[in-house]
Design a protein around this motif. Structure first.
Motif, mmCIF file in Angstrom:
data_model
loop_
_atom_site.group_PDB
_atom_site.id
_atom_site.type_symbol
_atom_site.label_atom_id
_atom_site.label_comp_id
_atom_site.label_asym_id
_atom_site.label_seq_id
_atom_site.Cartn_x
_atom_site.Cartn_y
_atom_site.Cartn_z
ATOM 1 N N PHE A 11 83.595 39.687 0.128
ATOM 2 C CA PHE A 11 84.216 38.533 0.182
ATOM 3 C C PHE A 11 83.750 37.474 -0.867
ATOM 4 N N ILE A 12 82.771 37.544 -1.657
ATOM 5 C CA ILE A 12 82.259 36.791 -2.272
ATOM 6 C C ILE A 12 83.096 35.951 -3.570
ATOM 7 N N GLY A 13 84.196 36.699 -3.984
ATOM 8 C CA GLY A 13 85.337 35.959 -4.723
ATOM 9 C C GLY A 13 85.808 34.752 -3.884
ATOM 10 N N ASP A 14 85.975 35.132 -2.572
ATOM 11 C CA ASP A 14 86.517 33.877 -1.772
ATOM 12 C C ASP A 14 85.773 32.796 -1.878
ATOM 13 N N THR A 15 84.203 33.202 -1.475
ATOM 14 C CA THR A 15 83.374 32.138 -1.644
ATOM 15 C C THR A 15 83.448 31.128 -2.870
ATOM 16 N N TYR A 16 83.473 31.813 -4.001
ATOM 17 C CA TYR A 16 83.425 31.322 -5.217
ATOM 18 C C TYR A 16 84.526 30.227 -5.310
ATOM 19 N N GLU A 17 85.949 30.811 -4.953
ATOM 20 C CA GLU A 17 87.013 30.133 -4.967
ATOM 21 C C GLU A 17 86.752 28.767 -4.170
ATOM 22 N N SER A 18 86.465 28.803 -3.159
ATOM 23 C CA SER A 18 85.977 27.538 -2.004
ATOM 24 C C SER A 18 85.159 26.660 -2.811
ATOM 25 N N LEU A 19 84.163 27.326 -3.552
ATOM 26 C CA LEU A 19 83.071 26.459 -4.096
ATOM 27 C C LEU A 19 83.933 25.720 -5.574
ATOM 28 N N ARG A 20 84.581 26.322 -6.074
ATOM 29 C CA ARG A 20 85.467 26.151 -7.404
ATOM 30 C C ARG A 20 86.256 24.725 -7.118
ATOM 31 N N GLU A 21 86.787 24.710 -5.589
ATOM 32 C CA GLU A 21 87.705 23.772 -5.388
ATOM 33 C C GLU A 21 87.269 22.321 -4.668
ATOM 34 N N GLN A 22 85.868 22.514 -4.569
ATOM 35 C CA GLN A 22 85.046 21.402 -4.118
ATOM 36 C C GLN A 22 85.279 19.981 -4.783
ATOM 37 N N LYS A 23 85.637 19.114 -4.368
ATOM 38 C CA LYS A 23 85.416 17.587 -4.956
ATOM 39 C C LYS A 23 84.248 16.925 -4.527
ATOM 40 N N LEU A 24 83.736 16.613 -5.743
ATOM 41 C CA LEU A 24 82.254 15.861 -5.690
ATOM 42 C C LEU A 24 82.395 14.507 -6.152
ATOM 43 N N PRO A 25 81.482 13.462 -5.854
ATOM 44 C CA PRO A 25 81.490 12.233 -6.441
ATOM 45 C C PRO A 25 81.519 12.444 -7.964
ATOM 46 N N ASP A 26 82.117 11.563 -8.654
ATOM 47 C CA ASP A 26 81.927 11.540 -10.129
ATOM 48 C C ASP A 26 80.693 11.865 -10.842
ATOM 49 N N ASP A 27 79.526 11.318 -10.362
ATOM 50 C CA ASP A 27 78.200 11.373 -10.867
ATOM 51 C C ASP A 27 77.610 12.655 -10.280
ATOM 52 N N TRP A 28 78.335 13.629 -9.708
ATOM 53 C CA TRP A 28 77.691 14.951 -9.324
ATOM 54 C C TRP A 28 78.090 16.022 -9.526
ATOM 55 N N GLN A 29 77.449 17.090 -9.877
ATOM 56 C CA GLN A 29 77.937 18.398 -10.093
ATOM 57 C C GLN A 29 77.313 19.409 -9.228
ATOM 58 N N TRP A 30 77.905 20.771 -9.215
ATOM 59 C CA TRP A 30 77.109 21.866 -8.291
ATOM 60 C C TRP A 30 76.749 22.991 -9.300
ATOM 61 N N GLU A 31 75.982 23.812 -8.956
ATOM 62 C CA GLU A 31 75.312 24.884 -9.375
ATOM 63 C C GLU A 31 75.334 25.846 -8.381
ATOM 64 N N TRP A 32 75.774 27.107 -8.596
ATOM 65 C CA TRP A 32 75.406 28.205 -7.611
ATOM 66 C C TRP A 32 74.436 29.332 -8.047
ATOM 67 N N CYS A 33 73.330 29.346 -7.433
ATOM 68 C CA CYS A 33 72.206 30.216 -7.423
ATOM 69 C C CYS A 33 72.673 31.335 -6.683
ATOM 70 N N VAL A 34 73.108 32.511 -7.146
ATOM 71 C CA VAL A 34 73.043 33.627 -6.418
ATOM 72 C C VAL A 34 72.148 34.529 -6.631
ATOM 73 N N GLN A 35 71.495 35.283 -5.751
ATOM 74 C CA GLN A 35 70.164 36.165 -5.979
ATOM 75 C C GLN A 35 70.589 37.467 -5.108
ATOM 76 N N GLU A 36 70.502 38.524 -5.729
ATOM 77 C CA GLU A 36 70.790 39.628 -4.995
ATOM 78 C C GLU A 36 69.571 40.356 -4.383
ATOM 79 N N ASP A 37 69.686 40.650 -3.272
ATOM 80 C CA ASP A 37 68.463 41.569 -2.437
ATOM 81 C C ASP A 37 68.598 43.045 -2.884
ATOM 82 N N GLY A 38 68.173 43.091 -3.946
ATOM 83 C CA GLY A 38 68.095 44.525 -4.667
ATOM 84 C C GLY A 38 68.337 44.371 -5.974
ATOM 85 N N THR A 39 68.620 45.608 -7.001
ATOM 86 C CA THR A 39 68.628 45.594 -8.350
ATOM 87 C C THR A 39 69.945 46.078 -8.801
ATOM 88 N N SER A 40 71.068 46.434 -8.008
ATOM 89 C CA SER A 40 72.163 47.242 -8.509
ATOM 90 C C SER A 40 72.814 46.353 -9.519
#
Length: 243
Positions: free
Chosen positions: A17-46
């Protein structure tokens, strides 16, 4: 620009479902002086969950030894660069305005949690049945709720100032309930607020970690809660507060 770092742990098989998670993050509107970063960490090495993510410079993806979600989130925290930290599960969906409300609230207090809406497999939704009132959280409210086995919020909505999360050691090294552990630790040393406007669709499905009967094995579950309560109690007894 100031940054809010969104922290997500994922594993091979838990990324559908992580594609849906990304889309919801991409559509977020932030204050003009703010941005987001997404730190995704895999539990594993695949590296397999990375194939479900788009090419976006705001996303960083790393892998590591299997160690369960608490360690995985703390590894993601280590490379985050934001002033603020927001947790987000790999199968959940942010609702419009979620990050903006976090940012506005964290101008006043060191941490916050928010309401969420359950998203069921058939597509139906239901609001949280026990949400507290919006606004400042009375001291030790969530601590006492956990002792009474009736926590009224989803701790996966937790957001806070990064220095506070770092001072608390990130997510406690438990086999689960690590977001509850961080919430109770933050509550022990700093004031917070509850945002009554829902911030996520909390996806309920048979493959989520908390749907496993192994997760609720009585001794295992009791040990998790005992460990996180002991840490919160020790912080309260220390008299230390985060400034």
């Amino acid at each position: 620009m100031r940054t809010i770092s969104v922290i997500t742990a994922v594993h091979d098989g838990g990324h559908h479902f992580i594609g849906d998670t990304y889309e919801s993050l991409r559509e977020q509107k932030l204050p003009d002086d703010w941005q987001w970063e997404w730190c995704v960490q895999e539990d594993g090495t695949s590296g397999i969950p990375a194939n479900s993510l788009p090419s976006d410079p705001r996303i960083t993806y790393r892998t590591g030894m299997r160690a369960r979600i608490a360690v995985t989130r703390t590894h993601a925290l280590a490379r985050s660069t934001g002033d603020l930290i927001r947790t987000l599960d790999a199968d959940d969906v942010l609702l419009p305005g979620a990050l903006e409300r976090d940012i506005e609230t964290l101008e006043r207090v060191p941490w916050c949690v928010s309401a969420c809406i359950d998203l069921h497999k058939d597509g139906s939704t239901a609001p949280g049945p026990c949400d507290p009132p919006g606004g400042p959280v009375e001291p030790a409210r969530f601590y006492h709720e956990v002792l009474e086995q009736r926590l009224s919020v989803q701790a996966t909505t937790f957001a806070a100032h990064r220095p506070l999360v770092m001072a608390l050691g990130g997510w406690q090294a438990l086999s689960g309930a690590e977001t509850v552990a961080l919430l109770l630790a933050a509550e022990a040393v700093a004031p917070g607020e509850f945002i009554a406007e829902p911030s996520v669709l909390y996806r309920k499905h048979p493959h989520q970690t908390t749907a496993s009967h192994h997760y609720w094995e009585p001794t295992e579950a009791a040990t998790r809660i005992d460990a996180l309560v002991q840490r919160a109690s020790a912080l309260r007894e220390s008299g230390w507060t985060w400034g």
